[in-house]
Design an enzyme around this catalytic site. Structure first.
Site, PDB file in Angstrom:
ATOM      1  N   ASP A   1      35.109  65.782  35.919  1.00 52.40           N
ATOM      2  CA  ASP A   1      35.736  64.684  36.506  1.00 52.40           C
ATOM      3  C   ASP A   1      34.873  64.307  37.503  1.00 52.40           C
ATOM      4  O   ASP A   1      34.305  64.571  38.762  1.00 52.40           O
ATOM      5  CB  ASP A   1      37.187  64.765  36.732  1.00 52.40           C
ATOM      6  CG  ASP A   1      37.414  63.304  36.620  1.00 52.40           C
ATOM      7  OD1 ASP A   1      37.062  62.229  37.382  1.00 52.40           O
ATOM      8  OD2 ASP A   1      39.093  63.906  37.495  1.00 52.40           O
ATOM      9  N   ILE A   2      34.355  63.237  36.843  1.00 54.52           N
ATOM     10  CA  ILE A   2      32.989  62.862  37.498  1.00 54.52           C
ATOM     11  C   ILE A   2      33.569  61.135  38.690  1.00 54.52           C
ATOM     12  O   ILE A   2      33.459  61.094  40.068  1.00 54.52           O
ATOM     13  CB  ILE A   2      32.306  61.507  36.483  1.00 54.52           C
ATOM     14  CG1 ILE A   2      33.497  60.070  35.754  1.00 54.52           C
ATOM     15  CG2 ILE A   2      31.683  62.389  35.897  1.00 54.52           C
ATOM     16  CD1 ILE A   2      32.463  59.073  35.794  1.00 54.52           C
TER      17      ILE A   2
ATOM     18  N   ASN B   1      28.716  55.380  30.865  1.00 48.24           N
ATOM     19  CA  ASN B   1      30.100  55.036  29.924  1.00 48.24           C
ATOM     20  C   ASN B   1      31.369  54.805  30.054  1.00 48.24           C
ATOM     21  O   ASN B   1      31.793  54.385  29.594  1.00 48.24           O
ATOM     22  CB  ASN B   1      28.696  55.499  28.326  1.00 48.24           C
ATOM     23  CG  ASN B   1      30.772  55.084  27.220  1.00 48.24           C
ATOM     24  OD1 ASN B   1      29.945  54.502  26.575  1.00 48.24           O
ATOM     25  ND2 ASN B   1      30.677  56.550  27.381  1.00 48.24           N
TER      26      ASN B   1
ATOM     27  N   TYR C   1      41.908  45.676  34.427  1.00 44.59           N
ATOM     28  CA  TYR C   1      40.910  45.908  33.545  1.00 44.59           C
ATOM     29  C   TYR C   1      39.611  45.920  33.365  1.00 44.59           C
ATOM     30  O   TYR C   1      38.637  45.906  33.776  1.00 44.59           O
ATOM     31  CB  TYR C   1      41.156  46.744  32.601  1.00 44.59           C
ATOM     32  CG  TYR C   1      39.390  47.203  30.874  1.00 44.59           C
ATOM     33  CD1 TYR C   1      39.655  48.212  31.447  1.00 44.59           C
ATOM     34  CD2 TYR C   1      39.832  45.978  31.176  1.00 44.59           C
ATOM     35  CE1 TYR C   1      38.111  48.265  30.517  1.00 44.59           C
ATOM     36  CE2 TYR C   1      38.881  46.162  29.518  1.00 44.59           C
ATOM     37  CZ  TYR C   1      37.822  47.593  29.343  1.00 44.59           C
ATOM     38  OH  TYR C   1      36.852  47.642  28.247  1.00 44.59           O
TER      39      TYR C   1
ATOM     40  N   ALA D   1      39.314  42.777  35.449  1.00 44.69           N
ATOM     41  CA  ALA D   1      38.171  42.710  36.687  1.00 44.69           C
ATOM     42  C   ALA D   1      37.433  44.254  37.110  1.00 44.69           C
ATOM     43  O   ALA D   1      36.203  43.878  38.017  1.00 44.69           O
ATOM     44  CB  ALA D   1      39.425  42.914  37.947  1.00 44.69           C
TER      45      ALA D   1
ATOM     46  N   LYS E   1      35.273  45.731  35.265  1.00 42.31           N
ATOM     47  CA  LYS E   1      34.728  45.398  34.266  1.00 42.31           C
ATOM     48  C   LYS E   1      33.701  43.683  34.285  1.00 42.31           C
ATOM     49  O   LYS E   1      32.008  44.243  34.467  1.00 42.31           O
ATOM     50  CB  LYS E   1      34.706  45.311  32.580  1.00 42.31           C
ATOM     51  CG  LYS E   1      35.337  46.062  32.561  1.00 42.31           C
ATOM     52  CD  LYS E   1      34.447  47.764  32.554  1.00 42.31           C
ATOM     53  CE  LYS E   1      34.886  48.421  31.431  1.00 42.31           C
ATOM     54  NZ  LYS E   1      33.769  49.390  31.074  1.00 42.31           N
TER      55      LYS E   1
END
Length: 255
Positions: free
Chosen positions: A65-66, A92, A156, A158, A160
């Site tokens: 989990d990053i 990604n 979402y 925001a 991006k």
């Protein structure tokens, strides 16, 4: 770096691809491997990552989990220890959420920011010393809704928008060091992201049909079509392009 005798422009290079267990991440990991790169595919679920790795011998995987404490450092050190260098970081991994303002939930907002904004930032921070040595690239994944309004998906969108602004700012900051930073902003793409956002298969198909009617080309892209553009933005032949947000949405952003 020029292509090797087999026409593989990424031969000997190393790429980290997050969210590599499915969708655009899987397609991108495979595309880099086919172009000659060593790929570390990162994701939370080991099973899907193994499916990605089975697609090409050039892909190794790391189930993590990053967003976890210390995860970005572990991801980067794993790639560097395995292959001795790092040339490309592909941010990604991300999540979406259909969440009208009336239903806004604090934890959902926090989780979106953590995965879509904080984790890519910390991964880029950890990768930076290694990318300086290779004049490498960072490729961020945004969305057509990173620069278009999205009713019912403001948070979402925001996150991006933040990704796109980080791309431009990092590009300007790092240009003198030979590091390029670019962004691919997909439009509607057929992946399992809608299912992960809580939509049923029927609801997801209805949304794809709705989007297809709105897109000027009347086409829902495949993950492989998006991977093509990620690879192009990382290609050593494109070394003069930095700070760019390439929208691949069939013209949706134009309407």
């Amino acid at each position: 770096m020029s292509a090797d005798s087999n026409g593989r422009p990424f031969s000997g290079q190393v790429a980290i691809v997050t969210g590599a267990g499915s969708g655009i991440g899987r397609a991108t990991a495979v595309a880099f491997a086919r172009a000659g790169a060593h790929v570390l595919g990162v994701g939370r679920r080991e099973g899907p990552l193994k499916e990605t790795a089975s697609a090409h011998e050039g892909i190794d995987i790391l189930a993590m989990d990053i967003c976890g404490d210390g995860a970005p450092a572990t991801v980067v050190s794993t790639a560097v220890e395995r292959w001795g260098r790092l040339d490309h970081l592909i941010n990604n991994a991300g999540a979406t959420a259909v969440m009208p303002l009336e239903e806004t939930d604090k934890q959902t907002v926090v989780d979106l920011l953590s995965l879509n904004v904080v984790a890519p930032s910390l991964l880029a921070h950890e990768a930076l010393p290694h990318l300086r040595r290779t004049s490498g690239t960072i490729i961020n994944l945004s969305s057509t809704y990173g620069h278009r309004p999205m009713a019912g998906g403001a948070h979402y969108a925001a996150t991006k928008a933040a990704v796109e602004q980080m791309t431009r700012s990092w590009a300007l900051e790092l240009a003198g060091e030979g590091i390029r930073v670019n962004c691919v902003a997909p439009g509607p793409t057929r992946t399992d992201v809608m299912l992960h956002a809580g939509l049923s298969s029927e609801a997801a198909n209805d949304m794809y049909a709705y989007e297809r009617d709105r897109i000027p080309t009347h086409h829902i892209a495949s993950a492989e079509e998006m991977a093509y553009w990620v690879l192009r933005m990382a290609d050593p032949a494109g070394r003069h392009a930095t700070g760019q947000v390439i929208t691949v949405d069939g013209g949706l952003e134009l309407i």
